[in-house]
Scaffold this motif. Structure first.
Motif, mmCIF file in Angstrom:
data_model
loop_
_atom_site.group_PDB
_atom_site.id
_atom_site.type_symbol
_atom_site.label_atom_id
_atom_site.label_comp_id
_atom_site.label_asym_id
_atom_site.label_seq_id
_atom_site.Cartn_x
_atom_site.Cartn_y
_atom_site.Cartn_z
ATOM 1 N N ILE A 21 14.629 -33.189 -36.013
ATOM 2 C CA ILE A 21 14.356 -31.815 -35.586
ATOM 3 C C ILE A 21 15.645 -31.039 -35.400
ATOM 4 O O ILE A 21 15.837 -29.972 -35.966
ATOM 5 C CB ILE A 21 13.583 -31.796 -34.248
ATOM 6 C CG1 ILE A 21 12.221 -32.446 -34.415
ATOM 7 C CG2 ILE A 21 13.428 -30.377 -33.755
ATOM 8 C CD1 ILE A 21 11.423 -32.486 -33.151
ATOM 9 N N GLY A 27 10.080 -30.352 -39.523
ATOM 10 C CA GLY A 27 9.017 -30.320 -38.533
ATOM 11 C C GLY A 27 9.261 -29.356 -37.399
ATOM 12 O O GLY A 27 8.946 -29.640 -36.249
ATOM 13 N N ILE A 28 9.829 -28.178 -37.707
ATOM 14 C CA ILE A 28 10.046 -27.182 -36.663
ATOM 15 C C ILE A 28 8.714 -26.587 -36.201
ATOM 16 O O ILE A 28 8.555 -26.259 -35.016
ATOM 17 C CB ILE A 28 10.982 -26.062 -37.167
ATOM 18 C CG1 ILE A 28 12.336 -26.632 -37.567
ATOM 19 C CG2 ILE A 28 11.178 -24.993 -36.114
ATOM 20 C CD1 ILE A 28 13.147 -27.186 -36.451
ATOM 21 N N CYS A 29 7.750 -26.473 -37.113
ATOM 22 C CA CYS A 29 6.472 -25.858 -36.717
ATOM 23 C C CYS A 29 5.778 -26.642 -35.601
ATOM 24 O O CYS A 29 5.468 -26.059 -34.568
ATOM 25 C CB CYS A 29 5.545 -25.683 -37.916
ATOM 26 S SG CYS A 29 6.276 -24.691 -39.220
ATOM 27 N N PHE A 31 7.199 -28.690 -33.662
ATOM 28 C CA PHE A 31 8.172 -28.699 -32.564
ATOM 29 C C PHE A 31 7.976 -27.472 -31.687
ATOM 30 O O PHE A 31 7.972 -27.554 -30.460
ATOM 31 C CB PHE A 31 9.582 -28.726 -33.172
ATOM 32 C CG PHE A 31 10.705 -28.572 -32.173
ATOM 33 C CD1 PHE A 31 10.851 -29.461 -31.139
ATOM 34 C CD2 PHE A 31 11.610 -27.541 -32.302
ATOM 35 C CE1 PHE A 31 11.889 -29.331 -30.240
ATOM 36 C CE2 PHE A 31 12.650 -27.406 -31.409
ATOM 37 C CZ PHE A 31 12.785 -28.302 -30.377
ATOM 38 N N LEU A 32 7.771 -26.297 -32.308
ATOM 39 C CA LEU A 32 7.561 -25.091 -31.512
ATOM 40 C C LEU A 32 6.121 -24.971 -31.047
ATOM 41 O O LEU A 32 5.844 -24.434 -29.988
ATOM 42 C CB LEU A 32 7.934 -23.849 -32.324
ATOM 43 C CG LEU A 32 9.397 -23.727 -32.729
ATOM 44 C CD1 LEU A 32 9.598 -22.528 -33.613
ATOM 45 C CD2 LEU A 32 10.278 -23.633 -31.503
ATOM 46 N N GLY A 33 5.194 -25.490 -31.851
ATOM 47 C CA GLY A 33 3.780 -25.270 -31.560
ATOM 48 C C GLY A 33 3.202 -26.218 -30.538
ATOM 49 O O GLY A 33 2.442 -25.810 -29.674
ATOM 50 N N VAL A 34 3.521 -27.504 -30.628
ATOM 51 C CA VAL A 34 2.811 -28.502 -29.829
ATOM 52 C C VAL A 34 3.628 -28.979 -28.634
ATOM 53 O O VAL A 34 3.161 -29.769 -27.845
ATOM 54 C CB VAL A 34 2.398 -29.704 -30.721
ATOM 55 C CG1 VAL A 34 1.308 -30.522 -30.050
ATOM 56 C CG2 VAL A 34 1.893 -29.230 -32.061
ATOM 57 N N MET B 24 9.650 -21.816 -40.498
ATOM 58 C CA MET B 24 10.894 -21.838 -39.735
ATOM 59 C C MET B 24 11.882 -22.886 -40.248
ATOM 60 O O MET B 24 13.089 -22.696 -40.121
ATOM 61 C CB MET B 24 10.609 -22.151 -38.259
ATOM 62 C CG MET B 24 9.619 -21.247 -37.629
ATOM 63 S SD MET B 24 10.253 -19.597 -37.545
ATOM 64 C CE MET B 24 10.748 -19.535 -35.852
ATOM 65 N N CYS B 25 11.384 -23.986 -40.808
ATOM 66 C CA CYS B 25 12.305 -25.065 -41.181
ATOM 67 C C CYS B 25 13.344 -24.607 -42.201
ATOM 68 O O CYS B 25 14.533 -24.749 -41.946
ATOM 69 C CB CYS B 25 11.548 -26.277 -41.703
ATOM 70 S SG CYS B 25 10.179 -26.776 -40.675
ATOM 71 N N LEU B 28 16.006 -22.161 -40.782
ATOM 72 C CA LEU B 28 17.107 -22.719 -40.017
ATOM 73 C C LEU B 28 18.031 -23.567 -40.887
ATOM 74 O O LEU B 28 19.233 -23.597 -40.690
ATOM 75 C CB LEU B 28 16.553 -23.572 -38.871
ATOM 76 C CG LEU B 28 15.860 -22.779 -37.775
ATOM 77 C CD1 LEU B 28 14.968 -23.683 -36.960
ATOM 78 C CD2 LEU B 28 16.890 -22.126 -36.897
ATOM 79 N N CYS B 108 4.747 -23.284 -44.667
ATOM 80 C CA CYS B 108 3.450 -22.776 -44.213
ATOM 81 C C CYS B 108 3.201 -21.344 -44.670
ATOM 82 O O CYS B 108 2.061 -20.913 -44.702
ATOM 83 C CB CYS B 108 3.244 -22.900 -42.705
ATOM 84 S SG CYS B 108 4.643 -23.401 -41.759
ATOM 85 N N PHE B 179 19.532 -22.141 -34.444
ATOM 86 C CA PHE B 179 18.475 -21.863 -33.471
ATOM 87 C C PHE B 179 18.792 -20.589 -32.694
ATOM 88 O O PHE B 179 17.936 -19.725 -32.502
ATOM 89 C CB PHE B 179 18.343 -23.034 -32.489
ATOM 90 C CG PHE B 179 17.618 -24.236 -33.019
ATOM 91 C CD1 PHE B 179 16.266 -24.184 -33.288
ATOM 92 C CD2 PHE B 179 18.282 -25.435 -33.230
ATOM 93 C CE1 PHE B 179 15.588 -25.305 -33.747
ATOM 94 C CE2 PHE B 179 17.615 -26.549 -33.699
ATOM 95 C CZ PHE B 179 16.267 -26.489 -33.960
ATOM 96 N N ALA B 200 4.662 -19.130 -30.966
ATOM 97 C CA ALA B 200 4.432 -19.888 -32.195
ATOM 98 C C ALA B 200 2.998 -20.377 -32.182
ATOM 99 O O ALA B 200 2.624 -21.188 -31.352
ATOM 100 C CB ALA B 200 5.390 -21.070 -32.259
ATOM 101 N N GLY B 201 2.186 -19.848 -33.062
ATOM 102 C CA GLY B 201 0.765 -20.140 -32.971
ATOM 103 C C GLY B 201 0.210 -20.743 -34.226
ATOM 104 O O GLY B 201 0.930 -21.225 -35.085
ATOM 105 N N GLN B 213 -7.700 -28.970 -32.077
ATOM 106 C CA GLN B 213 -6.992 -28.755 -30.826
ATOM 107 C C GLN B 213 -7.575 -27.569 -30.077
ATOM 108 O O GLN B 213 -7.750 -26.495 -30.659
ATOM 109 C CB GLN B 213 -5.531 -28.441 -31.116
ATOM 110 C CG GLN B 213 -4.651 -29.629 -30.964
ATOM 111 C CD GLN B 213 -3.227 -29.197 -30.999
ATOM 112 O OE1 GLN B 213 -2.754 -28.753 -32.026
ATOM 113 N NE2 GLN B 213 -2.562 -29.299 -29.875
ATOM 114 N N GLU B 215 -6.169 -25.690 -27.961
ATOM 115 C CA GLU B 215 -5.200 -24.594 -27.875
ATOM 116 C C GLU B 215 -5.296 -23.657 -29.061
ATOM 117 O O GLU B 215 -5.041 -22.474 -28.949
ATOM 118 C CB GLU B 215 -3.777 -25.169 -27.888
ATOM 119 C CG GLU B 215 -3.306 -25.693 -26.577
ATOM 120 C CD GLU B 215 -1.938 -26.339 -26.746
ATOM 121 O OE1 GLU B 215 -1.080 -25.693 -27.318
ATOM 122 O OE2 GLU B 215 -1.787 -27.501 -26.326
#
Lengths: 200, 221
Positions: A21, A27-29, A31-34, B24-25, B28, B108, B179, B200-201, B213, B215
């Motif tokens: 990470i 796997g940032i998604c 990481f931020l989401g869960v 996002m990956c 960054l 995504c 970041f 982040a949704g 989930q 959430e």
């Protein structure tokens, strides 16, 4: 001994110095989401580790015994993503049928993993770096443990941030990213530790 | 007129990267140099436009139950095409993007647009949507890349522009700087568009349909 040392180097490099990470940005998604709660972070981390190890074990023979002899290495992206999707689906069905207790904890995270770039990333890294079968498994394991570690650490940080008053413009994602940046900075402190221990 | 809107919404108002927080990956990972950001953005745009085109053409043929695997295969096909082309035409760029070129498959933004837009709309709006979203993504990659390259090495697009007496801050080309820069840019965009940046949704999450989930439903509602 040589083999064990090489494997240990792969393992510790993946966990500490080249964390999936914080250093490789896989796997940032999730990481931020869960990472909002510790339970979620733990469940997601374990599920990702499991799927990464499984996917590495399945893709290795297919790449070396099917794609390479047929000279179709360029199909690996298409092939690997399908294998991962099928693997995740199978694991989900097996867990649901035979180990319902585990399914209840990990089940919700499994569908999210197909499109997690850490999983596809680790299988492609395995072939790009030319790891052996055991090397691939250890690489996946180290990536997974590193992912799990950072997810759990970071979920604790986020639970604290929720209780703080944050400047209005930074609320939500910006403050999360800045916290991630500081966490990443602290992991820079590990650089060189693997060479120091194993004399790589 | 409405065609124009499909195109422009991706640039700032619904920027997939800075407002909707997708993909996002690569944002960054490849933005240590503005040039890499541009290359990655254009490669993604190409895949996005092509996959939107094909998916909107095939939307009646693809059975609903297996649509996600079908989308992924279509996208992976175009990604393979792009990576072979870049390998032979721009080997340097291909080298510096590395594994993230293959990882466009699981970006995504692409699956999100396929699921949310192309599978429900006609061909021309889908192409425009893909083009706008792709260019919006490219712009944000260039923005993040320029800031990091300028502060980290004193250059933009490889041109030395900062005066020599200013010491470059290497931290900005390290992951931590990535970041930090992205967090600040998202905050600035949030202030400009007068909208609080969303958390982040799961909005564009391709797994939303199968995701159980609790959430998830809460955030998209």
């Amino acid at each position: 001994m040589e083999l064990v040392r090489d494997l240990m180097i792969i393992l510790f490099t993946g966990i500490l110095t080249e964390n999936f990470i914080l250093n490789k940005f896989y796997g940032i998604c999730p990481f931020l989401g869960v990472s909002k709660t510790s339970e979620g972070a733990l469940g997601m981390g374990v599920a990702v580790t499991f799927v990464m190890v499984g996917a590495s074990a399945v893709t290795y023979p297919i790449y070396h015994f099917v794609l390479l002899p047929l000279h179709t290495e360029y199909l690996k992206t298409v092939c690997f993503i399908l294998i991962i999707a099928a693997f995740v689906q199978t694991v989900e069905m097996i867990l649901k049928k035979h180990i319902p207790a585990l399914y209840r904890t990990l089940g919700v995270y499994l569908p999210l993993i197909t499109t997690n770039c850490a999983v596809l990333g680790v299988t492609i890294l395995n072939t790009d770096n030319g790891y052996s079968f055991i090397g691939s498994i250890v690489n996946a394991l180290s990536g997974g443990i590193g992912f799990l570690l950072v997810m759990v650490i970071f979920s604790a940080i986020r639970e604290r941030i929720d209780k703080c008053s944050v400047p209005k413009a930074l609320e939500g994602t910006p403050i999360t990213l800045i916290a991630a940046s500081i966490t990443s900075l602290s992991f820079v402190g590990f650089s060189g530790i693997v060479d120091g221990i194993f004399g790589g | 007129m409405s065609y124009m809107k499909e195109f422009t919404k991706g640039l700032l108002k619904e920027n997939p990267n800075l407002v909707m927080l997708l993909g996002m990956c690569p944002t960054l990972a490849v933005t240590t140099m503005a040039q890499n950001g541009l290359g990655m953005g254009l490669a993604t745009t190409f895949v996005l436009v092509c996959s939107n085109l094909v998916i909107s053409l095939l939307k009646k043929v693809i059975p609903d139950a297996v649509r996600l695997p079908c989308f992924i295969v279509i996208i992976a096909g175009f990604v393979t095409f792009v990576s072979i082309m870049l390998d032979s035409l721009l080997p340097e760029l291909s080298e510096s993007l590395g594994v993230f070129l293959s990882l466009i498959t699981v970006n995504c933004i692409i699956l999100g647009r396929a699921e949310m837009f192309a599978s429900k709309n006609k061909v021309i709006p889908s192409i425009l949507d893909g083009l706008g979203m792709g260019l919006g993504f490219t712009l944000s990659l260039i923005a993040v890349g320029s800031v990091r390259e300028l502060l980290g090495t004193g250059k933009i697009f490889g041109l030395h522009i900062a005066p020599d007496m200013i010491e470059p801050m290497t931290i900005f080309i390290l992951p931590a700087g990535g970041f930090f820069t992205l967090g600040c840019i998202i905050a600035i965009i949030g202030v400009i568009t007068k909208k609080k940046p969303k958390k982040a949704g799961c909005e564009g999450c391709p797994s939303r349909a199968v995701c159980k989930q609790p959430e998830c439903g809460k955030e998209t509602a």
